[in-house]
Design an enzyme around this catalytic site. Structure first.
Site, short mmCIF file in Angstrom:
data_model
loop_
_atom_site.label_atom_id
_atom_site.label_comp_id
_atom_site.label_asym_id
_atom_site.label_seq_id
_atom_site.Cartn_x
_atom_site.Cartn_y
_atom_site.Cartn_z
N SER A 15 -7.20 -61.24 -40.98
CA SER A 15 -6.25 -61.83 -41.85
C SER A 15 -6.86 -61.81 -43.20
O SER A 15 -7.98 -61.47 -43.38
CB SER A 15 -5.92 -63.12 -41.85
OG SER A 15 -7.02 -63.93 -41.87
N LEU A 17 -8.23 -61.04 -47.06
CA LEU A 17 -9.05 -59.92 -47.62
C LEU A 17 -9.64 -59.15 -46.55
O LEU A 17 -9.92 -57.87 -46.58
CB LEU A 17 -10.08 -60.36 -48.73
CG LEU A 17 -9.24 -61.06 -50.03
CD1 LEU A 17 -10.37 -61.76 -50.99
CD2 LEU A 17 -8.04 -60.30 -50.67
N TYR A 167 -17.93 -75.62 -52.28
CA TYR A 167 -17.15 -74.21 -52.42
C TYR A 167 -18.14 -73.33 -53.34
O TYR A 167 -18.55 -72.19 -53.16
CB TYR A 167 -15.87 -74.00 -52.63
CG TYR A 167 -15.56 -72.42 -52.58
CD1 TYR A 167 -15.07 -72.02 -51.39
CD2 TYR A 167 -15.05 -71.87 -53.76
CE1 TYR A 167 -14.65 -70.65 -51.43
CE2 TYR A 167 -14.32 -70.62 -53.89
CZ TYR A 167 -14.21 -70.10 -52.51
OH TYR A 167 -13.65 -68.72 -52.60
N LYS A 171 -20.75 -70.23 -52.58
CA LYS A 171 -20.44 -68.91 -53.22
C LYS A 171 -21.79 -68.34 -54.43
O LYS A 171 -22.01 -67.57 -54.42
CB LYS A 171 -19.21 -68.88 -53.84
CG LYS A 171 -17.80 -68.56 -52.56
CD LYS A 171 -17.84 -67.77 -51.81
CE LYS A 171 -16.72 -67.89 -50.79
NZ LYS A 171 -16.89 -66.76 -49.71
N PHE A 200 -6.81 -64.43 -55.68
CA PHE A 200 -6.29 -63.47 -54.98
C PHE A 200 -5.31 -64.20 -53.98
O PHE A 200 -5.61 -65.12 -53.49
CB PHE A 200 -7.40 -62.52 -54.20
CG PHE A 200 -8.16 -61.52 -54.63
CD1 PHE A 200 -7.75 -60.25 -54.33
CD2 PHE A 200 -8.72 -61.76 -55.95
CE1 PHE A 200 -8.31 -59.04 -55.04
CE2 PHE A 200 -9.25 -60.52 -56.73
CZ PHE A 200 -8.99 -59.30 -56.23
#
Length: 262
Positions: A15, A17, A167, A171, A200
């Protein structure tokens, strides 16, 4: 490095990206190993793409599941004769939350672990288990290249929003280890790069309210839209094909810089 007749291992490939990347690489003659927790989606993608794609059910937060998926991948590599060209750990989660809430209560440790286990430990785990199968492949000329690791960071690694502490930490770690990984793997002819997308269209951002989406659109520079799967997949492809891209985290954000408040 060429894409045709190479295998690309993509977690989160059923699913978002990850799926956009799967379809792009497959359309250019690549073999795609789709690793995902959603078996129904994964099997649908394989049915659509055909024999050059194979699905492996995996929970990247569980080391035993990752190990089982890589073990199952090896016979397929031998069957097709197509060596691993790239590992693309694209599985990721958000789960926003501040370290302390409005009631002066700390965030449950389980919430932090959920994000870190998928976005960081799962990334490292998949890479480390695939590497022994990349270092043994025949290098390609003229540079003696064997493959590339393409990781997914985020604009949150640079300018994270309130509530993104776990998060952003995960990252940011991906961003920080990109150069180290490139240096560690240089002796094998394996590159390492990471991509830091901003807002995105994905399963993660689909959970946002319309109000949040509209607020985000106000801070876009150009283009004034959310990124699309084909934008991300195109950058992954460029990272694979351009051998001079190494050790760098590339912002893919249309010059967007997130403010502290929307």
């Amino acid at each position: 490095m060429h894409i045709k007749d190479r295998t690309f291992v993509i977690s989160g490939g059923a699913s978002g990206l990850g799926l956009a990347t799967v379809k792009d690489l497959h359309s250019r003659g690549g073999y795609v190993a789709i690793l995902d927790l959603n078996a129904e989606n994964g099997q649908k993608v394989v049915a659509e793409l055909g024999t050059h794609a194979k699905f492996f059910e995996v929970d990247v937060s569980e080391p035993s599941s990752v190990a089982a998926a890589v073990s199952a991948l090896v016979p397929w590599l031998k069957e097709t004769g197509k060596p691993i060209g790239a590992v693309i750990p694209a599985a990721g989660v958000g789960m926003p939350g501040k370290l302390i809430d409005r009631h002066n209560e700390p965030i449950p440790l389980e919430s932090l672990e959920f994000v870190l286990n998928i976005n960081l430990r799962g990334v490292l785990d998949l890479i480390r288990l695939c590497l022994p199968h990349m270092t043994k492949t025949t290098p390609t000329e003229p540079d003696g290249e064997r493959g590339v690791i393409v990781m997914v960071s985020s604009s949150a690694a640079y300018d994270g929003q309130p509530g993104q502490v776990a998060y952003a930490a995960s990252k940011g770690a991906v961003r920080s280890m990109t150069l180290v990984l490139a240096r560690d793997l240089a002796q094998y002819g394996i590159r390492a790069v990471s991509i830091a997308p901003s807002y995105f269209e994905s399963n993660m951002t689909a959970q946002m309210s319309e109000k949040v989406r509209k607020s985000l659109e106000k801070v876009f520079e150009f283009p004034r839209r959310a990124g699309r799967g084909e934008d991300f997949a195109g950058m992954v492809r460029h990272c694979i094909e351009n051998s001079m891209l190494n050790g760098e985290c590339i912002r893919l954000d249309g010059a967007t810089r997130m403010p502290s408040r929307l």
